[in-house]
Design a protein around this motif. Structure first.
Motif, PDB file in Angstrom:
ATOM      1  N   GLY A  58       3.014  -0.472 -10.940  1.00  0.00           N
ATOM      2  CA  GLY A  58       2.126  -0.084  -9.845  1.00  0.00           C
ATOM      3  C   GLY A  58       2.736   0.985  -8.955  1.00  0.00           C
ATOM      4  O   GLY A  58       2.038   1.893  -8.478  1.00  0.00           O
ATOM      5  N   ASP A  59       4.045   0.888  -8.724  1.00  0.00           N
ATOM      6  CA  ASP A  59       4.737   1.914  -7.935  1.00  0.00           C
ATOM      7  C   ASP A  59       4.714   3.244  -8.680  1.00  0.00           C
ATOM      8  O   ASP A  59       4.476   4.297  -8.087  1.00  0.00           O
ATOM      9  N   VAL A  62       1.448   5.139  -8.299  1.00  0.00           N
ATOM     10  CA  VAL A  62       1.341   5.901  -7.043  1.00  0.00           C
ATOM     11  C   VAL A  62       2.160   7.186  -7.139  1.00  0.00           C
ATOM     12  O   VAL A  62       1.658   8.279  -6.846  1.00  0.00           O
ATOM     13  N   SER A  81      -6.127   5.613  -2.869  1.00  0.00           N
ATOM     14  CA  SER A  81      -6.752   4.327  -3.206  1.00  0.00           C
ATOM     15  C   SER A  81      -7.861   4.509  -4.231  1.00  0.00           C
ATOM     16  O   SER A  81      -7.961   3.751  -5.192  1.00  0.00           O
ATOM     17  N   GLY A  90      -4.194  -3.127  -0.376  1.00  0.00           N
ATOM     18  CA  GLY A  90      -3.221  -3.145  -1.466  1.00  0.00           C
ATOM     19  C   GLY A  90      -2.410  -1.862  -1.512  1.00  0.00           C
ATOM     20  O   GLY A  90      -1.196  -1.883  -1.747  1.00  0.00           O
ATOM     21  N   MET A  91      -3.082  -0.755  -1.266  1.00  0.00           N
ATOM     22  CA  MET A  91      -2.395   0.537  -1.267  1.00  0.00           C
ATOM     23  C   MET A  91      -1.403   0.609  -0.113  1.00  0.00           C
ATOM     24  O   MET A  91      -0.290   1.112  -0.274  1.00  0.00           O
ATOM     25  N   LYS A  93       0.299  -1.798   1.261  1.00  0.00           N
ATOM     26  CA  LYS A  93       1.499  -2.567   0.893  1.00  0.00           C
ATOM     27  C   LYS A  93       2.379  -1.788  -0.081  1.00  0.00           C
ATOM     28  O   LYS A  93       3.594  -1.754   0.048  1.00  0.00           O
ATOM     29  N   ARG A  94       1.738  -1.167  -1.057  1.00  0.00           N
ATOM     30  CA  ARG A  94       2.498  -0.414  -2.059  1.00  0.00           C
ATOM     31  C   ARG A  94       3.180   0.787  -1.414  1.00  0.00           C
ATOM     32  O   ARG A  94       4.351   1.067  -1.674  1.00  0.00           O
ATOM     33  N   ARG A  97       6.215  -0.196   0.638  1.00  0.00           N
ATOM     34  CA  ARG A  97       7.374  -0.470  -0.224  1.00  0.00           C
ATOM     35  C   ARG A  97       8.009   0.847  -0.702  1.00  0.00           C
ATOM     36  O   ARG A  97       9.236   0.999  -0.681  1.00  0.00           O
ATOM     37  N   LEU A  98       7.182   1.806  -1.109  1.00  0.00           N
ATOM     38  CA  LEU A  98       7.698   3.088  -1.595  1.00  0.00           C
ATOM     39  C   LEU A  98       8.318   3.909  -0.464  1.00  0.00           C
ATOM     40  O   LEU A  98       9.320   4.600  -0.675  1.00  0.00           O
TER      41      LEU A  98
END
Length: 175
Positions: A58-59, A62, A81, A90-91, A93-94, A97-98
Motif C-alpha cells: 500500500g505504501d 502511494v 485518494s 485511509g489515505m 493514515k498512509r 506513515r510515509l
C-alpha cells in the motif's frame, strides 16, 4: 503441478458440477483460476519485491502514484485518494506513515493556500524507483514461463475482461 493435473479450482468446480449439475459453472473455473493466481502468486511476488525496500504494498502504491505523475511528483490528497480508490481517512493514515518515514511531505498548494499537496521526497523517489525495479524484474520472471503466444493471449483476454468489467450490468453495447 503439470498441465492437466487437478488443482484446487478444478476440485471446487467438480464439486459444484456434482452438487448442482443444473448450473453451467465453467466460468467459475476461469475466474477462480484468475483470482487464485492474483491472490496467491502475483500479490505475494509484489509484496516481497517492495518489502525489500522497507515498505508495504500500500505504501508502494502511494509512492509509485506520485512518482509516475512526473516532476514535481505531487498530488492533492483527494486526487491521490481517487487514483488509489481509497477513502480519504485511509489515505491520511498512509500518508502520515510515509511522512514519518521521510518518503513524502505535505506542502501548501501554491494555487490554493487552503489546501495542500503530497509531495515525494528525494528519498521517496529513490525507494519508489528501487522497489519498481525489483517489482518489474520479479514479475518478468513470473511470466517468463509463458510463451509469447500465451502471454499475448492472456493479455488480450484480461483486456477483454476489463472492458466487460466497466459495465457490470452486463448490458454491453446498450446506449
Amino acid at each position: 503441478m503439470s498441465q492437466g493435473e487437478p488443482n484446487v479450482v478444478d476440485e471446487i468446480v467438480e464439486d459444484w458440477r456434482r452438487e448442482r449439475p443444473d448450473l453451467e459453472v465453467s466460468a467459475l473455473a476461469t475466474v477462480g483460476r484468475l483470482a487464485f493466481v492474483a491472490e496467491n502468486i502475483v500479490a505475494p511476488v509484489g509484496e516481497r519485491a517492495v518489502a525489500r525496500h522497507g515498505i508495504a504494498k500500500g505504501d508502494f502504491d502511494v509512492l509509485a502514484t506520485l512518482r509516475r505523475t512526473g516532476a514535481p511528483y505531487a498530488l492533492s490528497p483527494s486526487v491521490l485518494s481517487a487514483e488509489l480508490m481509497m477513502s480519504r481517512a485511509g489515505m491520511t493514515k498512509r500518508v502520515d506513515r510515509l511522512e514519518e518515514a521521510g518518503l513524502v511531505e505535505r506542502t501548501l498548494d501554491a494555487d490554493d493556500r487552503r489546501s495542500f499537496r503530497i509531495t515525494l521526497t528525494a528519498e521517496g523517489r529513490r525507494v519508489a524507483d528501487a522497489a519498481l525495479t525489483d517489482l518489474a524484474a520479479d514479475l518478468s520472471v513470473l511470466v517468463s514461463e509463458l510463451t509469447d503466444t500465451e502471454r499475448d493471449g492472456l493479455d488480450r483476454a484480461l483486456q477483454a475482461l476489463l472492458r466487460v468489467g466497466r459495465d457490470p450490468s452486463g448490458e454491453r453495447g446498450a446506449s
